[in-house]
Write an enzyme that holds these catalytic residues in place. Sequence first.
Site, PDB file in Angstrom:
ATOM      1  N   HIS A  17       0.713  -1.202  -0.067  1.00  7.71           N
ATOM      2  CA  HIS A  17       0.130  -0.118   0.089  1.00  7.71           C
ATOM      3  C   HIS A  17       0.734   1.204  -0.087  1.00  7.71           C
ATOM      4  O   HIS A  17       1.623   1.432   0.854  1.00  7.71           O
ATOM      5  CB  HIS A  17      -0.730  -0.064   1.247  1.00  7.71           C
ATOM      6  CG  HIS A  17      -1.787   1.094   1.327  1.00  7.71           C
ATOM      7  ND1 HIS A  17      -2.116   1.724   2.469  1.00  7.71           N
ATOM      8  CD2 HIS A  17      -2.855   1.455   0.457  1.00  7.71           C
ATOM      9  CE1 HIS A  17      -3.379   2.525   2.175  1.00  7.71           C
ATOM     10  NE2 HIS A  17      -3.496   2.381   0.869  1.00  7.71           N
ATOM     11  N   HIS A  47      -1.425  11.444  -1.808  1.00 11.30           N
ATOM     12  CA  HIS A  47      -2.764  11.081  -1.281  1.00 11.30           C
ATOM     13  C   HIS A  47      -3.848  12.332  -0.931  1.00 11.30           C
ATOM     14  O   HIS A  47      -4.777  12.227  -1.242  1.00 11.30           O
ATOM     15  CB  HIS A  47      -2.204  10.126  -0.302  1.00 11.30           C
ATOM     16  CG  HIS A  47      -3.736   9.647   0.571  1.00 11.30           C
ATOM     17  ND1 HIS A  47      -4.441  10.194   1.417  1.00 11.30           N
ATOM     18  CD2 HIS A  47      -4.204   8.399   0.471  1.00 11.30           C
ATOM     19  CE1 HIS A  47      -5.445   9.460   1.850  1.00 11.30           C
ATOM     20  NE2 HIS A  47      -5.502   8.426   1.061  1.00 11.30           N
TER      21      HIS A  47
HETATM   22  O1  G3P Z   1      -6.620   1.731  -2.793  1.00 11.01           O
HETATM   23  C1  G3P Z   1      -6.843   1.411  -1.491  1.00 11.01           C
HETATM   24  C2  G3P Z   1      -6.809   2.410  -0.502  1.00 11.01           C
HETATM   25  O2  G3P Z   1      -5.610   2.809  -0.806  1.00 11.01           O
HETATM   26  C3  G3P Z   1      -7.873   3.464  -0.609  1.00 11.01           C
HETATM   27  O3  G3P Z   1      -7.830   4.233   0.392  1.00 11.01           O
HETATM   28  O4  G3P Z   1      -7.068   6.332   1.305  1.00 11.01           O
HETATM   29  O5  G3P Z   1      -5.371   4.635   1.457  1.00 11.01           O
HETATM   30  O6  G3P Z   1      -6.014   5.787  -0.837  1.00 11.01           O
HETATM   31  P1  G3P Z   1      -6.600   5.267   0.574  1.00 11.01           P
HETATM   32 MG    MG Z   2      -5.052   4.450  -2.162  1.00 12.56          MG
END
Ligand code: G3P
Ligand code: MG
Length: 250
Positions: free
Chosen positions: A10, A52
């Site tokens: 992630h 982000h």
């Molecule tokens: O793509 C999955 C996840 O990244 C979605 O939430 O806020 O971490 O971008 P976020």
């Molecule tokens: Mg994400």
Amino acid sequence: MWPYPRIVAHRGGGTLAPENTLAGLRRGMAAGFRAIEFDVMLARDGVPVVLHDPELGRTVAGAGSVADIDASDLAARDAGSWFGPDYAGEPVPLFVEFAQYCKAHGVWMNIEIKPVPGHDAQTGTVVARLAAAMFADELAAGRLERAPLLSSFSEAALQAARDAAPALPRAWLTSSLPADWKARARALDAVAIHTNHMRLTRGQAAAVKAAGFGLFCYTVNAPARARELFGWGVDGLCTDRIDLIGPAFN
Ligand code: G3P
Ligand code: MG
């Protein structure tokens, strides 16, 4: 239905390195990952950057909206000091350079289109066009497993991405499954549904799979939970704990 890796780092390196940076990507690669998720939005000049938050301040030095700052200015800012002094000066990546680095190193990409509010369609169009051009050969040859998977919470961004690059697969991100999830995912021509594992039920997982969609969960950080989700038929997940749930996790 899910030709992609099962375990995805992630934001590049999870919580072990500054998110959405080349340093984070390298941290994920050092842990053996060849599959990452990251977030993309447009700077003022329409150039996509890997970020982000639509506002500066948390991970990037400064203040204000990303939509008010040119990409070259963003790329010169510090996106690493917030994480630790070892990462001081780590830049905000330009999407094209970041994606080219991934491609060159065989790192599969889940590109999350994360528009600054109000810029949904434009962001979907730009990101899809660039990604499709970068993977034109793979798409023409039907090697979809090598091409990125676009995803977004923004249905307007996904619609624009579909119109701009129909051959590039898309996933619909939704924090929980609404009653009309199947119709909405089909309306987007989505190949997969990406959802928060904390709100997913076993019954919903079975229904998503029975409907023929891929099913991907964010952000799973406990190995026991990951095992449970795979037992429910979940196809893949992303994790912040790349040290606990590695690329070969079973
Ligand atoms: O793509 C999955 C996840 O990244 C979605 O939430 O806020 O971490 O971008 P976020
Ligand atoms: Mg994400």
